[in-house]
Scaffold this motif. Structure first.
Motif, PDB file in Angstrom:
ATOM      1  N   HIS A 128     -27.473  25.208  17.640  1.00  0.00           N
ATOM      2  CA  HIS A 128     -27.290  26.492  16.939  1.00  0.00           C
ATOM      3  C   HIS A 128     -25.726  26.499  16.960  1.00  0.00           C
ATOM      4  N   ALA A 143     -22.071  25.767  16.642  1.00  0.00           N
ATOM      5  CA  ALA A 143     -20.926  25.050  15.645  1.00  0.00           C
ATOM      6  C   ALA A 143     -20.367  24.432  16.044  1.00  0.00           C
ATOM      7  N   ARG A 144     -19.841  24.463  17.247  1.00  0.00           N
ATOM      8  CA  ARG A 144     -18.988  23.813  17.867  1.00  0.00           C
ATOM      9  C   ARG A 144     -19.377  22.273  17.620  1.00  0.00           C
ATOM     10  N   SER A 192     -20.322  21.112  14.475  1.00  0.00           N
ATOM     11  CA  SER A 192     -19.622  20.458  13.560  1.00  0.00           C
ATOM     12  C   SER A 192     -18.964  19.493  13.814  1.00  0.00           C
ATOM     13  N   VAL A 229      -6.710  27.692   8.980  1.00  0.00           N
ATOM     14  CA  VAL A 229      -7.517  27.708   9.122  1.00  0.00           C
ATOM     15  C   VAL A 229      -7.895  29.197  10.197  1.00  0.00           C
ATOM     16  N   ILE A 230      -7.348  29.950  10.704  1.00  0.00           N
ATOM     17  CA  ILE A 230      -6.679  30.649  11.944  1.00  0.00           C
ATOM     18  C   ILE A 230      -6.725  31.524  10.696  1.00  0.00           C
ATOM     19  N   ASP A 231      -7.268  32.457  10.179  1.00  0.00           N
ATOM     20  CA  ASP A 231      -7.157  33.923   9.502  1.00  0.00           C
ATOM     21  C   ASP A 231      -8.387  34.451   9.992  1.00  0.00           C
ATOM     22  N   LEU A 232      -8.033  35.579  10.782  1.00  0.00           N
ATOM     23  CA  LEU A 232      -8.619  36.254  11.083  1.00  0.00           C
ATOM     24  C   LEU A 232      -9.530  37.932  10.744  1.00  0.00           C
ATOM     25  N   MET A 241     -15.238  24.547  11.066  1.00  0.00           N
ATOM     26  CA  MET A 241     -15.560  24.529  12.415  1.00  0.00           C
ATOM     27  C   MET A 241     -14.936  22.965  13.308  1.00  0.00           C
ATOM     28  N   LEU A 279     -10.954  23.794  13.277  1.00  0.00           N
ATOM     29  CA  LEU A 279     -11.038  24.039  15.016  1.00  0.00           C
ATOM     30  C   LEU A 279     -10.899  23.298  16.466  1.00  0.00           C
ATOM     31  N   LEU A 328      -6.972  32.545  21.167  1.00  0.00           N
ATOM     32  CA  LEU A 328      -7.086  32.587  19.871  1.00  0.00           C
ATOM     33  C   LEU A 328      -7.542  31.407  18.804  1.00  0.00           C
ATOM     34  N   ILE A 329      -7.472  30.019  19.226  1.00  0.00           N
ATOM     35  CA  ILE A 329      -8.791  29.248  18.644  1.00  0.00           C
ATOM     36  C   ILE A 329     -10.064  29.578  18.942  1.00  0.00           C
ATOM     37  N   GLU A 330     -10.240  30.452  19.812  1.00  0.00           N
ATOM     38  CA  GLU A 330     -12.212  30.271  20.718  1.00  0.00           C
ATOM     39  C   GLU A 330     -12.140  31.533  20.115  1.00  0.00           C
ATOM     40  N   GLY A 331     -10.985  32.805  19.603  1.00  0.00           N
ATOM     41  CA  GLY A 331     -11.544  33.405  18.811  1.00  0.00           C
ATOM     42  C   GLY A 331     -11.968  33.174  17.713  1.00  0.00           C
ATOM     43  N   ALA A 332     -11.628  32.258  16.712  1.00  0.00           N
ATOM     44  CA  ALA A 332     -11.665  32.110  15.192  1.00  0.00           C
ATOM     45  C   ALA A 332     -13.265  30.940  15.381  1.00  0.00           C
ATOM     46  N   HIS A 349     -16.020  34.005  15.786  1.00  0.00           N
ATOM     47  CA  HIS A 349     -15.637  34.877  14.504  1.00  0.00           C
ATOM     48  C   HIS A 349     -16.245  33.426  13.496  1.00  0.00           C
ATOM     49  N   GLN A 376     -18.688  31.215  14.306  1.00  0.00           N
ATOM     50  CA  GLN A 376     -19.962  30.724  14.860  1.00  0.00           C
ATOM     51  C   GLN A 376     -21.057  32.683  14.431  1.00  0.00           C
TER      52      GLN A 376
END
Ligand SMILES: Nc1ncnc2c1ncn2[C@@H]1O[C@H](COP(=O)(O)OP(=O)(O)O)[C@@H](O)[C@H]1O
Ligand SMILES: [Mg+2]
Lengths: 243, 168
Positions: free
Chosen positions: A201, A203-204, A207, A239-242, B125, B128, B145-149, B152, B154
């Motif tokens: 489950h 995703a890391r 991927s 990639v990072i666009d929270l 992912m 990242l 910050l990367i872990e937060g992304a 999200h 996930q």
């Protein structure tokens, strides 16, 4: 070369005389060196599929081919022999030998396969180190946390450099630091050519795979590569666009 | 970016380029590096609003540079920012709207949409993962910050799975 092939694989459980179809006609082809992630909701048949591939559950119908050899028609003992030779298995609920130390649990499969004890020890040391378990080598499984047991189970499954690694949620009990160890080890053995079929489950973990197979109600609803995005374009901001 | 710059200026006066460097150093590769033009535009607006003031500093053999410092009003704005609770992420998901509305148009199959989206999330992912590997392991801010992304993403994947179970 094809390491694993299934043809119209089906598993129907009987639950008080009510048939429960858990896997409904799965055709899967896995090439040597390929890393396939299996995803899908709980109850979609992932564990059942993996158990059949590993010979731990008997198929209802269909075919399983391992390294060019038809496996599902073998006798139970011949299946067990083939499994010991070719497959490393990480269960969702890790089965370690309770009476043996961590180190012995990890060395056992290699010793059973006839590897020299020196080689088995070197492999064990490498795997325990990669999973930050060196200090736990002399512990008994009962003294370990769930996450530690899970990592020992992974080390044991890889001890033999099996033709096929089957793993069912191998990071299910791990915190994010230990997950990182597992990710690193999986990438490393994959780079060295290890064939992997892994249910997850996370995703890391998924991927890292070359391919993702999605199950829904016992059937494959998607099977494809994870696209390589153009490297270097856009950089981190893309990639990072929270939100 | 307004308040990020104010926060940096609360530590010490700086010119535009120093602010850019400070942002890069703090957030590492995990943060979209701001371009210098954007920083000057923002500083200009902050100055107009009276939150910062600029002084010209003479330099030998080079044009003067502007050093910015925080005003009392800027300090108040910063305090308000820090003191008030921050909105959590809201679900305003373009993909979900597509998933719900596209079948009405007769051109999209939900299962196909979900499958494609899943692959897309997994590709993100992977990026990242690679970004985390490239990042200086001592830079905790960037790694968090990367872990937060990742977390999200996930959650987005888990939600996608729920959509597949109930809608597809
Ligand atoms: N031993 C069993 N007897 C009866 N039904 C089972 C058994 N094992 C699994 N099932 C059923 O088969 C389906 C698939 O289960 P499983 O393969 O464990 O799914 P997953 O691993 O994707 O969560 C579920 O409906 C589950 O209840
Ligand atoms: Mg399962």
């Amino acid at each position: 070369m094809t390491v694993l092939r299934t043809v119209n694989l089906v598993k129907i459980y009987q639950n008080k005389h009510v048939p429960v179809p858990a896997v409904r006609g799965v055709d899967l082809l896995v090439d040597e060196g390929e890393f396939v992630a299996v995803m899908g909701p709980s109850g979609s048949g992932k564990s059942t599929l993996l158990h059949m591939l590993g010979g731990l559950d008997i198929r209802t119908s269909g075919e399983i081919w391992l390294d060019g050899q038809r496996a599902d028609t073998l006798s139970e003992s011949a299946w067990a022999l083939l499994r010991r030779k070719k497959i490393g298995f990480v269960f969702q609920f890790f089965n370690l030998v309770a009476s043996m130390t961590v180190a012995d649990n990890v060395e056992l499969p290699a010793l059973l396969a006839g590897v020299s004890s020196k080689e088995a020890r070197a492999r064990r040391e490498y795997l325990l180190d990669a999973l930050s378990l060196t200090e736990r080598a002399d512990a008994a499984p009962a003294q370990l946390s769930g996450g530690e047991q899970q990592r020992v189970a992974l080390a044991r499954a890889l001890a033999n450099k099996p033709a096929l690694l089957l793993a069912d949620e191998p990071t299910g009990n791990l915190d994010s630091r230990n997950t990182r160890d597992v990710l690193r080890l999986l990438s490393e053995v994959h780079r060295d050519g290890q064939t992997i079929v892994l249910v997850t489950h996370d995703a890391r973990v998924a991927s890292l795979a070359d391919r993702v197979v999605s199950l829904l109600d016992g059937q494959i609803v998607d099977d494809g590569r994870i696209a390589r995005r153009r490297p270097g374009r856009g950089g981190a901001g893309e990639v990072i666009d929270l939100r | 970016m307004r308040l990020h710059l104010l926060a940096l200026l609360a530590k010490e006066p700086a010119h535009g380029y120093e602010l850019k460097q400070a942002l890069e150093q703090t957030f590492g590769s995990a943060y979209p590096s701001p371009n210098i033009g954007q920083i000057y535009v923002t500083l200009g607006r902050l100055e107009k609003d009276g939150l910062v003031r600029a002084v010209d500093v003479e330099q030998s053999n080079r044009p003067n540079k502007k050093v910015y410092y925080l005003t009392g009003k800027g300090r108040d704005a910063l305090t308000d920012w820090v003191d008030e609770p921050t909105e959590g992420p809201r679900v305003r998901d373009e993909f979900f709207m597509k998933l719900v509305l596209a079948p009405l148009t007769g051109i999209a199959d939900r299962m196909a949409l979900i499958n494609r989206q899943r692959r897309h999330y997994l590709a993100l992912m992977r990026d990242l993962n690679e970004l985390a590997e490239r990042t200086d392991q001592g830079n905790q801010v960037a790694l968090l910050l990367i872990e937060g992304a990742m977390l999200h993403l996930q959650a987005d994947l888990d939600w996608l799975e729920r959509c597949q179970e109930d809608l597809a």
